[in-house]
Enzyme design. Structure first.
Site, PDB file in Angstrom:
ATOM      1  N   GLU A  56       0.844  -1.201   0.000  1.00 35.61           N
ATOM      2  CA  GLU A  56       0.000   0.000   0.000  1.00 35.61           C
ATOM      3  C   GLU A  56       0.874   1.244   0.000  1.00 35.61           C
ATOM      4  OE1 GLU A  56      -3.077  -0.027  -1.190  1.00 35.61           O
ATOM      5  OE2 GLU A  56      -3.765  -1.269   0.479  1.00 35.61           O
ATOM      6  N   HIS A  57       0.523   2.197  -0.859  1.00 42.10           N
ATOM      7  CA  HIS A  57       1.291   3.434  -1.033  1.00 42.10           C
ATOM      8  C   HIS A  57       2.718   3.125  -1.498  1.00 42.10           C
ATOM      9  CE1 HIS A  57      -1.738   6.334   0.272  1.00 42.10           C
ATOM     10  NE2 HIS A  57      -2.138   5.396   1.115  1.00 42.10           N
ATOM     11  N   THR A  58       2.858   2.025  -2.209  1.00 37.42           N
ATOM     12  CA  THR A  58       4.164   1.678  -2.787  1.00 37.42           C
ATOM     13  C   THR A  58       4.172   1.922  -4.289  1.00 37.42           C
ATOM     14  OG1 THR A  58       3.324  -0.576  -2.835  1.00 37.42           O
ATOM     15  CG2 THR A  58       4.897  -0.053  -1.101  1.00 37.42           C
ATOM     16  N   ASP A  59       2.992   1.974  -4.938  1.00 38.52           N
ATOM     17  CA  ASP A  59       2.991   2.039  -6.417  1.00 38.52           C
ATOM     18  C   ASP A  59       3.635   3.312  -6.944  1.00 38.52           C
ATOM     19  OD1 ASP A  59       0.751   3.647  -5.767  1.00 38.52           O
ATOM     20  OD2 ASP A  59      -0.569   2.741  -7.276  1.00 38.52           O
TER      21      ASP A  59
ATOM     22  N   SER B  94     -25.961   5.758 -17.763  1.00 35.17           N
ATOM     23  CA  SER B  94     -25.644   5.007 -16.546  1.00 35.17           C
ATOM     24  C   SER B  94     -26.932   4.627 -15.820  1.00 35.17           C
ATOM     25  CB  SER B  94     -24.761   5.861 -15.627  1.00 35.17           C
ATOM     26  OG  SER B  94     -24.839   5.350 -14.312  1.00 35.17           O
TER      27      SER B  94
ATOM     28  N   ALA C 170     -15.415   3.491  -1.725  1.00 33.91           N
ATOM     29  CA  ALA C 170     -15.130   2.547  -0.643  1.00 33.91           C
ATOM     30  C   ALA C 170     -13.683   2.068  -0.697  1.00 33.91           C
ATOM     31  CB  ALA C 170     -16.072   1.355  -0.730  1.00 33.91           C
ATOM     32  N   GLY C 171     -12.935   2.502  -1.713  1.00 33.02           N
ATOM     33  CA  GLY C 171     -11.550   2.053  -1.841  1.00 33.02           C
ATOM     34  C   GLY C 171     -11.431   0.763  -2.630  1.00 33.02           C
TER      35      GLY C 171
ATOM     36  N   SER D 171     -13.387   3.839  -9.874  1.00 36.24           N
ATOM     37  CA  SER D 171     -13.016   4.693 -11.008  1.00 36.24           C
ATOM     38  C   SER D 171     -12.089   3.971 -11.980  1.00 36.24           C
ATOM     39  CB  SER D 171     -12.441   6.037 -10.563  1.00 36.24           C
ATOM     40  OG  SER D 171     -11.513   5.865  -9.554  1.00 36.24           O
TER      41      SER D 171
ATOM     42  N   ASP E  23      -4.276   0.477  -9.526  1.00 37.10           N
ATOM     43  CA  ASP E  23      -5.695   0.151  -9.716  1.00 37.10           C
ATOM     44  C   ASP E  23      -6.007  -0.144 -11.180  1.00 37.10           C
ATOM     45  OD1 ASP E  23      -5.642   0.835  -7.071  1.00 37.10           O
ATOM     46  OD2 ASP E  23      -6.602   2.781  -7.346  1.00 37.10           O
TER      47      ASP E  23
HETATM   48  C1  GLA Z   1      -5.163   4.600  -4.350  1.00 32.51           C
HETATM   49  C2  GLA Z   1      -4.404   4.914  -5.630  1.00 32.51           C
HETATM   50  C3  GLA Z   1      -3.380   3.824  -5.921  1.00 32.51           C
HETATM   51  C4  GLA Z   1      -2.498   3.536  -4.706  1.00 32.51           C
HETATM   52  C5  GLA Z   1      -3.341   3.341  -3.458  1.00 32.51           C
HETATM   53  C6  GLA Z   1      -2.503   3.223  -2.212  1.00 32.51           C
HETATM   54  O1  GLA Z   1      -5.948   3.444  -4.534  1.00 32.51           O
HETATM   55  O2  GLA Z   1      -5.292   5.032  -6.703  1.00 32.51           O
HETATM   56  O3  GLA Z   1      -2.611   4.190  -7.042  1.00 32.51           O
HETATM   57  O4  GLA Z   1      -1.550   4.552  -4.536  1.00 32.51           O
HETATM   58  O5  GLA Z   1      -4.258   4.409  -3.270  1.00 32.51           O
HETATM   59  O6  GLA Z   1      -1.746   2.059  -2.241  1.00 32.51           O
END
Ligand code: GLA
Length: 384
Positions: free
Chosen positions: A32-35, A66, A120-121, A125, A169
């Site tokens: 997470e937060h590595t991309d 939609s 919701a994560g 999108s 994503d």
């Molecule tokens: C969001 C961003 C991704 C990634 C995550 C954290 O989903 O769209 O690119 O940075 O946060 O891992």
């Protein structure tokens, strides 16, 4: 979703669509937060998707309705303007980015239906972008190169929509492999499918809180990571090993040091997690997932009270000692979902116990579901 989109298409246009395309949302097991630090991620495309039923048009226009927003968005491919906000911008952004990349596009009309929860994560999108890219590719006869299309989706999101996300994503929504998570090297964009350990499943634990102030916090984290990379004299934090970090960390500002420590250790955990999966070691994978949560909470500071309580509930839940290997907040943070790795047999009891615990400790309802690993964006039907 699939029948909703095709049935409405047939009702409106009086014929079957030429193509039915889908693109999935995702969970991320770890990384997470590595991309955006050129690092490693281990996401899985899930059985929540965006569907579009489409047919080509010969007037160079795109018109999409939609079913979720009860709204139609239309625009000419020759002159796309971004005067509106909302879901249509993701489709326009993809059309813009495809044309910027030199593709010649055919117009289309279609019906869109989605069951990826918004905000919701779970990457609603990116799923919309990749479904749109699939639709353009199908009607325009473009080859489907998942990596190239993911880059196009990311460019649409960064430059058209204005959200500076990394590539994770879009990559997983474009390139997911059924039954597997995907280890993605976010520098080379090489992917390697890795299966979940036998007898395990991923559960999505929605806190029913939605992200607030996400963009500014996300951009601030990115800037702190870039500052740390400059300090170490490397292009990105991917290039810093745990040993290098430890040797020099005390000369870094406290906040930047904690942010960098998360990224450097998370990259290592992600590679270890892929190894644990290949060795069918659910206990080790669960341990790594749980340490990722602690690192995101303490060092990267992107968790919330509700996410922390949800994760605590997974270890408190009575059935958890028997069936839960690990849990963590997932995605950008500041609300949304956590995930847990569980033993398949304990799914029902686990969901019940965690929901009860979460209700007691927050007064909120948790939405809990098992998810299956699916393929990335695909054309499901090509009607003759
Ligand atoms: C969001 C961003 C991704 C990634 C995550 C954290 O989903 O769209 O690119 O940075 O946060 O891992």
């Amino acid at each position: 979703m699939r029948t909703r989109a095709t049935a409405e298409f047939e009702r409106r246009f009086g014929a079957a669509p030429a193509f039915l395309v889908r693109a999935p949302g995702r969970v991320n097991l770890i990384g997470e937060h590595t991309d955006y630090n050129d690092g490693f991620v281990l996401p899985m495309a899930i059985d929540r998707d965006v569907w579009i039923a489409v047919q080509p048009r010969d007037d160079g226009r795109v018109a999409v309705h939609s079913l979720d927003y009860h709204e139609t968005v239309g625009f000419p491919l020759g002159n796309i303007s971004d005067e509106h906000s909302g879901w249509g911008e993701y489709i326009k952004g993809v059309a813009w980015a495809l044309q910027e990349a030199g593709y010649s596009l055919t117009g289309w009309e279609g019906i869109l239906a989605s069951d990826v929860p918004i905000g919701a994560g779970l990457s609603s999108s990116a799923a919309l972008e990749m479904a749109a890219a699939r639709a353009f590719a199908a009607v325009s006869g473009l080859p489907w190169d998942a990596t190239q299309m993911a880059r196009i989706g990311q460019r649409a999101e960064n430059e058209w929509v204005g959200m500076s996300c990394g590539i994770m994503d879009q990559m997983i929504s474009a390139a997911g492999v059924e039954g597997h998570a995907l280890l993605i090297d976010c520098r080379s964009l090489e992917t390697r499918p890795v299966p979940l350990p036998p007898g395990t499943a991923v559960v999505v634990l929605d806190t029913s809180t939605r992200r607030a102030l996400l963009d500014s916090a996300y951009n601030e984290r990115r800037a702190q990571c870039e500052a740390a990379a400059r300090f170490f004299g490397v292009p990105a934090l991917r290039d810093v090993s745990i040993e290098q970090f430890e040797a020099q960390a005390d000369r870094l500002d406290g906040v930047v040091r904690r942010r960098a420590r998360h990224v450097v250790t998370e990259n290592a955990r992600t590679l270890q997690a892929a190894q644990a999966m290949l060795q069918e070691d659910a206990v080790e994978l669960g341990r790594l997932i749980s340490s990722s949560h602690a690192s995101l909470r303490d060092d990267f500071a992107v968790s919330t009270d509700e996410l922390d309580k949800m994760v605590t509930c997974t270890s408190n839940a009575r059935s958890a000692s028997a069936g839960c290997y690990g849990a963590r907040m997932m995605g950008a943070g500041f609300g949304g979902c956590a995930i847990a790795l569980i033993h398949t047999n304990s799914a029902r009891a686990f969901a019940r116990d965690v929901a009860t615990c979460y209700r007691r400790s927050t007064g909120r309802e948790a939405h809990i579901c098992l998810c299956a690993a699916t393929n990335g964006a695909e054309v499901m039907h090509h009607f003759p």
